[in-house]
Design a protein around this motif. Structure first.
Motif, PDB file in Angstrom:
ATOM      1  N   VAL A  22       0.833  -1.085   0.154  1.00 34.45           N
ATOM      2  CA  VAL A  22       0.179   0.102   0.064  1.00 34.45           C
ATOM      3  C   VAL A  22       0.872   1.290   0.115  1.00 34.45           C
ATOM      4  CG1 VAL A  22      -1.681   1.321   1.347  1.00 34.45           C
ATOM      5  CG2 VAL A  22      -2.026  -1.209   1.314  1.00 34.45           C
ATOM      6  N   ARG A  23       0.681   2.075  -0.974  1.00 32.97           N
ATOM      7  CA  ARG A  23       1.209   3.285  -1.258  1.00 32.97           C
ATOM      8  C   ARG A  23       0.389   4.680  -0.946  1.00 32.97           C
ATOM      9  NH1 ARG A  23       3.304   0.391  -5.112  1.00 32.97           N
ATOM     10  NH2 ARG A  23       5.531   0.217  -5.286  1.00 32.97           N
ATOM     11  N   LEU A  24       0.789   5.327   0.125  1.00 30.81           N
ATOM     12  CA  LEU A  24       0.076   6.753   0.560  1.00 30.81           C
ATOM     13  C   LEU A  24       0.753   7.753   0.087  1.00 30.81           C
ATOM     14  CD1 LEU A  24      -0.480   5.743   4.408  1.00 30.81           C
ATOM     15  CD2 LEU A  24      -2.079   5.014   2.215  1.00 30.81           C
ATOM     16  N   SER A  25       0.370   8.370  -1.048  1.00 28.44           N
ATOM     17  CA  SER A  25       1.070   9.632  -1.625  1.00 28.44           C
ATOM     18  C   SER A  25       0.331  11.053  -1.327  1.00 28.44           C
ATOM     19  CB  SER A  25       1.229   9.571  -3.082  1.00 28.44           C
ATOM     20  OG  SER A  25       1.869   8.251  -3.488  1.00 28.44           O
ATOM     21  N   GLY A  26       1.085  11.847  -0.982  1.00 27.63           N
ATOM     22  CA  GLY A  26       0.442  13.000  -0.609  1.00 27.63           C
ATOM     23  C   GLY A  26       1.423  14.208  -0.313  1.00 27.63           C
ATOM     24  N   HIS A  27       1.033  15.287   0.634  1.00 25.62           N
ATOM     25  CA  HIS A  27       1.764  16.307   0.880  1.00 25.62           C
ATOM     26  C   HIS A  27       1.955  16.321   2.584  1.00 25.62           C
ATOM     27  CE1 HIS A  27       1.041  17.560  -3.148  1.00 25.62           C
ATOM     28  NE2 HIS A  27       1.859  18.404  -2.940  1.00 25.62           N
ATOM     29  N   GLY A  28       3.073  16.476   2.904  1.00 28.93           N
ATOM     30  CA  GLY A  28       3.538  16.481   4.322  1.00 28.93           C
ATOM     31  C   GLY A  28       3.578  17.775   4.932  1.00 28.93           C
ATOM     32  N   SER A  79      14.134  10.555  21.664  1.00 32.50           N
ATOM     33  CA  SER A  79      14.741  11.191  20.448  1.00 32.50           C
ATOM     34  C   SER A  79      13.774  11.768  19.452  1.00 32.50           C
ATOM     35  CB  SER A  79      15.567   9.765  19.588  1.00 32.50           C
ATOM     36  OG  SER A  79      14.644   8.739  19.472  1.00 32.50           O
ATOM     37  N   ALA A  80      12.412  11.778  19.819  1.00 31.36           N
ATOM     38  CA  ALA A  80      11.661  12.299  19.124  1.00 31.36           C
ATOM     39  C   ALA A  80      12.096  13.628  18.659  1.00 31.36           C
ATOM     40  CB  ALA A  80      10.130  12.593  19.693  1.00 31.36           C
ATOM     41  N   ARG A  81      11.902  14.191  17.355  1.00 33.96           N
ATOM     42  CA  ARG A  81      12.268  15.429  16.799  1.00 33.96           C
ATOM     43  C   ARG A  81      11.126  16.113  15.931  1.00 33.96           C
ATOM     44  NH1 ARG A  81      16.824  13.705  12.483  1.00 33.96           N
ATOM     45  NH2 ARG A  81      15.326  12.720  10.927  1.00 33.96           N
ATOM     46  N   ALA A  82      10.096  15.283  15.738  1.00 34.07           N
ATOM     47  CA  ALA A  82       8.984  15.901  14.763  1.00 34.07           C
ATOM     48  C   ALA A  82       8.111  14.756  14.691  1.00 34.07           C
ATOM     49  CB  ALA A  82       9.618  16.693  13.530  1.00 34.07           C
ATOM     50  N   ILE A  83       6.735  15.499  14.115  1.00 32.13           N
ATOM     51  CA  ILE A  83       5.837  14.660  13.653  1.00 32.13           C
ATOM     52  C   ILE A  83       5.644  15.053  11.997  1.00 32.13           C
ATOM     53  CG2 ILE A  83       3.319  14.028  13.687  1.00 32.13           C
ATOM     54  CD1 ILE A  83       3.489  14.332  16.722  1.00 32.13           C
ATOM     55  N   ILE A  84       5.546  14.160  11.558  1.00 23.90           N
ATOM     56  CA  ILE A  84       5.265  14.224  10.026  1.00 23.90           C
ATOM     57  C   ILE A  84       4.055  13.947   9.717  1.00 23.90           C
ATOM     58  CG2 ILE A  84       5.982  13.976   7.472  1.00 23.90           C
ATOM     59  CD1 ILE A  84       8.396  14.910   9.300  1.00 23.90           C
ATOM     60  N   GLU A  85       3.075  14.977   9.375  1.00 27.67           N
ATOM     61  CA  GLU A  85       1.526  14.662   9.174  1.00 27.67           C
ATOM     62  C   GLU A  85       1.409  14.737   7.657  1.00 27.67           C
ATOM     63  OE1 GLU A  85      -2.137  16.466  11.254  1.00 27.67           O
ATOM     64  OE2 GLU A  85      -1.395  17.755   9.785  1.00 27.67           O
ATOM     65  N   VAL A  86       0.848  13.835   6.935  1.00 28.69           N
ATOM     66  CA  VAL A  86       0.320  13.591   5.503  1.00 28.69           C
ATOM     67  C   VAL A  86      -0.782  13.911   5.349  1.00 28.69           C
ATOM     68  CG1 VAL A  86       0.917  12.267   3.706  1.00 28.69           C
ATOM     69  CG2 VAL A  86       2.831  12.321   5.666  1.00 28.69           C
ATOM     70  N   THR A  87      -1.390  14.585   4.442  1.00 33.83           N
ATOM     71  CA  THR A  87      -2.670  14.659   3.864  1.00 33.83           C
ATOM     72  C   THR A  87      -2.372  14.060   2.474  1.00 33.83           C
ATOM     73  OG1 THR A  87      -2.899  16.801   4.748  1.00 33.83           O
ATOM     74  CG2 THR A  87      -4.263  16.334   2.760  1.00 33.83           C
ATOM     75  N   ILE A  88      -3.069  13.003   2.395  1.00 30.80           N
ATOM     76  CA  ILE A  88      -3.176  12.097   1.160  1.00 30.80           C
ATOM     77  C   ILE A  88      -3.999  12.422  -0.091  1.00 30.80           C
ATOM     78  CG2 ILE A  88      -3.219   9.626   0.749  1.00 30.80           C
ATOM     79  CD1 ILE A  88      -3.036   8.855   3.674  1.00 30.80           C
ATOM     80  N   ASP A  89      -3.265  12.509  -1.262  1.00 30.64           N
ATOM     81  CA  ASP A  89      -4.087  12.638  -2.317  1.00 30.64           C
ATOM     82  C   ASP A  89      -4.113  11.367  -3.094  1.00 30.64           C
ATOM     83  OD1 ASP A  89      -1.434  12.699  -3.859  1.00 30.64           O
ATOM     84  OD2 ASP A  89      -1.480  14.785  -3.189  1.00 30.64           O
ATOM     85  N   ARG A  90      -3.286  10.329  -2.885  1.00 31.23           N
ATOM     86  CA  ARG A  90      -3.268   9.085  -3.617  1.00 31.23           C
ATOM     87  C   ARG A  90      -3.291   7.954  -2.647  1.00 31.23           C
ATOM     88  NH1 ARG A  90      -0.873   5.271  -7.152  1.00 31.23           N
ATOM     89  NH2 ARG A  90      -2.240   5.013  -8.840  1.00 31.23           N
ATOM     90  N   ILE A  91      -4.212   7.119  -2.563  1.00 31.19           N
ATOM     91  CA  ILE A  91      -4.153   5.689  -1.832  1.00 31.19           C
ATOM     92  C   ILE A  91      -4.019   4.694  -2.773  1.00 31.19           C
ATOM     93  CG2 ILE A  91      -5.250   4.127  -0.143  1.00 31.19           C
ATOM     94  CD1 ILE A  91      -6.636   6.943   0.958  1.00 31.19           C
ATOM     95  N   ALA A  92      -3.174   3.872  -3.038  1.00 32.97           N
ATOM     96  CA  ALA A  92      -3.095   2.751  -3.823  1.00 32.97           C
ATOM     97  C   ALA A  92      -2.260   1.507  -3.402  1.00 32.97           C
ATOM     98  CB  ALA A  92      -2.391   3.318  -5.329  1.00 32.97           C
ATOM     99  N   ASP A  93      -3.117   0.548  -3.893  1.00 34.80           N
ATOM    100  CA  ASP A  93      -2.436  -1.055  -3.375  1.00 34.80           C
ATOM    101  C   ASP A  93      -1.635  -1.589  -4.521  1.00 34.80           C
ATOM    102  OD1 ASP A  93      -4.544  -2.214  -4.416  1.00 34.80           O
ATOM    103  OD2 ASP A  93      -5.254  -3.085  -2.412  1.00 34.80           O
TER     104      ASP A  93
END
Length: 182
Positions: free
Chosen positions: A88-94, A116-130
């Motif tokens: 499964v690929r989740l493509s979008g903008h983080g 060791s946490a330095r950030a959270i990467i939040e992703v708004t997905i524009d394509r969900i594909a398997d």
């Protein structure tokens, strides 16, 4: 074989959460190095039908953060190494949500506590594909590696922050990463 989806449904969310490792792919806007980073340690969360996030831990480089800040493009890839084959690929903008921000404090409870946490990467997905994953070999999960956690424990909070100041301010292509402490 492959399909696209409008949203992360319960079935997809269950598959994503069941994977012990996922991969993050990013690249600078113009030339430079493509980056693919493996992630683990149960740092992934589904936030909504088209939004996911992961806890980004201190590492040797800062490519993902630098690329996301520069152009936002990101793809997360999950593949089954056990059970039925599937990718499964989740493509979008983080977007980068740094430690210390109000938003980080709001999102952080979805993840474990990691020094060791330095950030959270939040992703708004524009394509969900398997896709089938027929060519992905089977591997048996034996457990999480603890080296990163041990490394952070040995350094302590100030040592981890110093490491980030020395190693995470610029990407290998010279893009800005994390701002050093003042």
């Amino acid at each position: 074989m492959g399909r696209t989806y409008e949203a992360i449904d319960d079935r997809i969310a269950e598959f994503l959460r069941a994977q012990h490792v996922f991969f993050v792919g990013t690249a600078p806007a113009d030339g430079g190095h493509v980056n693919v980073s493996p992630k683990g340690l149960d740092t992934f969360a589904v936030l909504g039908p088209r939004t996911v996030a992961y806890l980004d831990l201190t590492g040797s480089g800062i490519e993902t953060i630098a690329h996301v800040r520069e152009n936002g493009r990101i793809t997360l890839l999950f593949c089954a190494f056990e059970g039925a084959p599937r990718i499964v690929r989740l493509s979008g903008h983080g977007r980068v949500v740094e430690v210390g921000s109000t938003e980080f404090a709001r999102l952080a409870p979805r993840f474990g506590a990691y020094m060791s946490a330095r950030a959270i990467i939040e992703v708004t997905i524009d394509r969900i594909a398997d896709s089938c994953g027929y060519g992905v070999p089977r591997y048996r999960y034996e457990g999480e590696r603890t080296k990163l956690l041990e490394w952070a424990d040995r350094r302590g909070p100030d040592g981890v922050a110093t490491y980030r100041d020395e190693n995470n301010t610029r990407s290998i292509d010279g893009l800005p990463g994390l701002a050093p402490r003042r």
